[in-house]
Write an enzyme that holds these catalytic residues in place. Sequence first.
Site, PDB file in Angstrom:
ATOM      1  CE1 TYR A  26       0.703   0.282   4.423  1.00 59.79           C
ATOM      2  CE2 TYR A  26      -1.583  -0.289   4.813  1.00 59.79           C
ATOM      3  CZ  TYR A  26      -0.324   0.006   5.295  1.00 59.79           C
ATOM      4  OH  TYR A  26      -0.120   0.027   6.631  1.00 59.79           O
ATOM      5  CD  GLU A  27      -0.409   5.472   1.583  1.00 61.85           C
ATOM      6  OE1 GLU A  27      -1.564   5.293   1.963  1.00 61.85           O
ATOM      7  OE2 GLU A  27      -0.079   6.405   0.833  1.00 61.85           O
ATOM      8  N   GLY A  28       1.533   2.974  -2.619  1.00 62.31           N
ATOM      9  CA  GLY A  28       2.457   2.846  -3.743  1.00 62.31           C
ATOM     10  C   GLY A  28       3.285   1.598  -3.555  1.00 62.31           C
ATOM     11  CD  GLN A  85       6.920   4.185  -2.737  1.00 63.82           C
ATOM     12  OE1 GLN A  85       7.529   5.255  -2.672  1.00 63.82           O
ATOM     13  NE2 GLN A  85       5.609   4.116  -2.602  1.00 63.82           N
TER      14      GLN A  85
END
Lengths: 592, 592
Positions: free
Chosen positions: A440-442, A447
């Site tokens: 999650y969060e990319g 990244q």
Amino acid sequence: MPSYKAPVDDVIFLLTDVLDIDRHRELPGFEDVSRQTLRAILEEGGRICAEKLLPLNASGDREGCRRAEDGSVATPKGFKAAYEAYREGGWIGLPVPAEYGGMGLPATLNAVMQEFVTSANFAFGMYPGLTQGAMAALLVHGSQEQKATYIPKMAAGEWSGTMNLTEPHCGTDLGLLRTRAAPQPDGSYAITGQKIFISAGEHDLAENIVHLVLARIEGAPAGTKGISLFVCPKFIPDAEGRPGRRNALSCGKIEEKMGIHANATCVMDYDGATAWLVGEANKGLAAMFVMMNEARLAVGIQGLGIGEVAYQNAAAYARDRLQGRALTGPKAPDKPADPIIVHPDVRRTLMTIRALTEAGRALALATALQADLYRRAPDEKVRQAADDRLGLMTPVLKAMLTDYGFTHAVNAQQVLGGHGYIAEWGMEQFVRDARITMIYEGANGIQALDLVGRKLPRDGGRAMMAFLAEVNGFVRENEADARMGPYVAPLKASVGHLQQATMWFMQNAIARPDHAGAGSADYLHLLGLVALGHMWGLMARAALARSEEPAMQAKLVTGRFFAERLLPETGMRLARITAGADSVMALPAEMF
Amino acid sequence: MPSYKAPVDDVIFLLTDVLDIDRHRELPGFEDVSRQTLRAILEEGGRICAEKLLPLNASGDREGCRRAEDGSVATPKGFKAAYEAYREGGWIGLPVPAEYGGMGLPATLNAVMQEFVTSANFAFGMYPGLTQGAMAALLVHGSQEQKATYIPKMAAGEWSGTMNLTEPHCGTDLGLLRTRAAPQPDGSYAITGQKIFISAGEHDLAENIVHLVLARIEGAPAGTKGISLFVCPKFIPDAEGRPGRRNALSCGKIEEKMGIHANATCVMDYDGATAWLVGEANKGLAAMFVMMNEARLAVGIQGLGIGEVAYQNAAAYARDRLQGRALTGPKAPDKPADPIIVHPDVRRTLMTIRALTEAGRALALATALQADLYRRAPDEKVRQAADDRLGLMTPVLKAMLTDYGFTHAVNAQQVLGGHGYIAEWGMEQFVRDARITMIYEGANGIQALDLVGRKLPRDGGRAMMAFLAEVNGFVRENEADARMGPYVAPLKASVGHLQQATMWFMQNAIARPDHAGAGSADYLHLLGLVALGHMWGLMARAALARSEEPAMQAKLVTGRFFAERLLPETGMRLARITAGADSVMALPAEMF
């Protein structure tokens, strides 16, 4: 049941001996962070985590969240009371300016607390964590009225927050999103669409939930340039700012997940829900990115927290469990067998976790400090340098620390053998919980792409050059000191690998971007290892100043382990990067 | 729900083009394994796995096994019918000599089937798998009467088998075991004690369960020299060989585990249960090792099976999922986004799994073939060389392929992003199931110790020298061939690293065994990578002979990927090994 003790001493060593935050006393929020206040705050934070949150971790996992017919969601037993205690301690508003009822303390301290909370109860920590993320976006992009309406309630934990980005057909590629916002005569918007994977989307901990939602205003351009950010509360605040009319949004389902069962991951249905634009129309993605950068750093720290608690429990088991004899003869001849900590391979496992976690914590706090400098430093140059470093390190910390956090949980579980695989000991929960942080969060691949595609080339590579200059400067300053040799010589080799890899990208990836994509994950880890090696250099220097203390001797040994055993990975990473994209891209898609 | 197609073509390529099993036609069981019979057997095996076992994998995980008040255990819905179909197909008796009702086919083919079954339904596969392990021990160590009583029933799957080793206080260190066996006047023994983590310990698939149990005969020496092996059936066979009187043993509990929920992992309570000695008194550990070696190879193959099915589903998702655009411009301009298989980092992930799985399969089959040669070759020298290789490679295959299988499942899950984390897509189950393979049948750290402490020095290092000679010979024979260059040159470097590491152990670890322990896991992976590199060399040579075929072109690309990106890891492994034990062993136990 797992145990946990917050690593307060290590944090104080980092903040004072290594990062010397006292230097920044003139900055707002830093006035009072002396060694003593620090200890008082951190010990109290550690106490609430160990006493209130840890005991609910396993039961929360077993019980999970339950959605009732009416769409309401019940958190596991005990969560509500623990949330009240946490909220009342003021922890949610810790980094929020005092004018909104927060403590106004540095983001650096908040980062520490994020680690402690995650170690004690990952799923619980997501509720306040998302509230903090939503507050960060509102503080930067919200109108004065929006800030006044929402922030004080959120800082106090009376209301919580969420981020609504993902839809069934779009995660990474938000340009595809379909949720739409219809302008209303009163200036508000009516939001319609479905969002999935919404953490803390619905629950019974707070009296209101403030959803930040990405949607497309009717008639807006397709793709990412037509996305706007909205604030869409579960209950619409009335004239007195209290929760009023129920909004047209609801939780349609709770996802069945591998872990973090005590956090409600919701499918959220918006059915003409009333919402207000945050910031400018069609600039929603940029506004959301503020929140996402905070969140990415926080997710990296979640990786750290899981690694720490997994380590503590594996180490305790290894000291207790009697099984077999040391290779060099019995160490506990009076017992039926030696504790398994005598075995080199068990120690190798524990030392690996420890060496990466201690340096990871240093890097996370050093980076959080950059976030504080960026926001609070009076000098524009300092702010710019801080922004550069923050931008460069955010994807590295997010991906590297979560890759490590998961791997550490797996390896710590391994120390317990079969007992690690059964629920009773709690180690398998760490593995299941940690797994989400890589996604999650990319996702971590994203990244890596953010790093090589955006952060590295930005401003002519300024951020990267500044980082290389700092590490090379550190090497130069310390290589003559024989006591620093074991830390500096391997670092010098590794920073050389990083420079070669960077050069290789400059020479090859501009003409052929696939070369950058194929090497992106390896480059992220190469850069991350060099940054950790730099942290070990700084920690070793600080530890040498107090080398009569057992804790500092342990630091020096652990740093040597890192330099000897973990830094050599940079050579392998370089080899992979310079292998390029040919064999990666050669197969036609249908041959996979 | 995940899909699965057995990799029959790849197996046939390996068995015929690469390993040329036709050479061994004179051996018993190998007479009929022509390319055509092979295909018929493997396609039928693949069909039953895909059609009967795969559909029960997710439901079995959700439902799990249930123990009733009376200690009986129900397997998940559908398992009984699937087991009947599998049993009737004769698959359980596949490697068992025809005189006991088996098919008498090579262990090599059984290894293939073990992979297929695991891919389709890991937890199911453990029931027949344990029966095969128990049969292997009885065939070698059982009396004529024991073999006649048990093997035909087990080969037919009417009765199943288990291994009872672990107790609450002893896993790795079996010398501590307390279960005791009291001699009875009729020559039998009465077994009393508690065993834990007993896979397939109790269930409703077979009419009888044949437990092989390690216990200490009253008065026997302490430690490993006083352990005996017993056969202890759930129902004692009557005069006609049918299940008779219920024995005094029962399942006290089913463990709650991270995965393999559909396999009943039982606490088994023996309360004076009637049992008979297998083999000699106090030689139980050696007898059990026969079963354990078979089982270790089989567990390595489980890792392979999980990696394969995880790969297939991640690849399918990557071809379908539309998200973002290729770095080099749109590849599907008519669609809202490109399939994510266009992204280099997604391909890197898939190619990594593929390169390690294809070579892992080659190595597993090559090693299983050594097991056949050891048992069936007429020439004593051939048998000895096969035994050497089997001994050397068993710990490597067990640990390396399970480390990889788990990592592959995790990385395949990553390709699906958030969808990988929810139960619906089945990827997270692969991760949870795969995790046990690194732990059971000797945790992977124990495998590494077995390799460096036992297998490497045995017979003056004969097995290792033979392996190095073979790989070096392959390098010499092929390095002049330009087409083989991409495969052979990196292999030459890596086998050099292996030789250096071996030499370093010889020079350092004899004086200080901790040096071997501290480097054991790295050495295992170093040796494993060289063995995989050798397999890629053999596969490349075979593929070059048919290089006009797309499947062979894919082999050549995948082998190049392995050589360029994965083999360089050997340098890092060498650096870690030669770092030695100092920093690993320096901290006092209480500092962990």
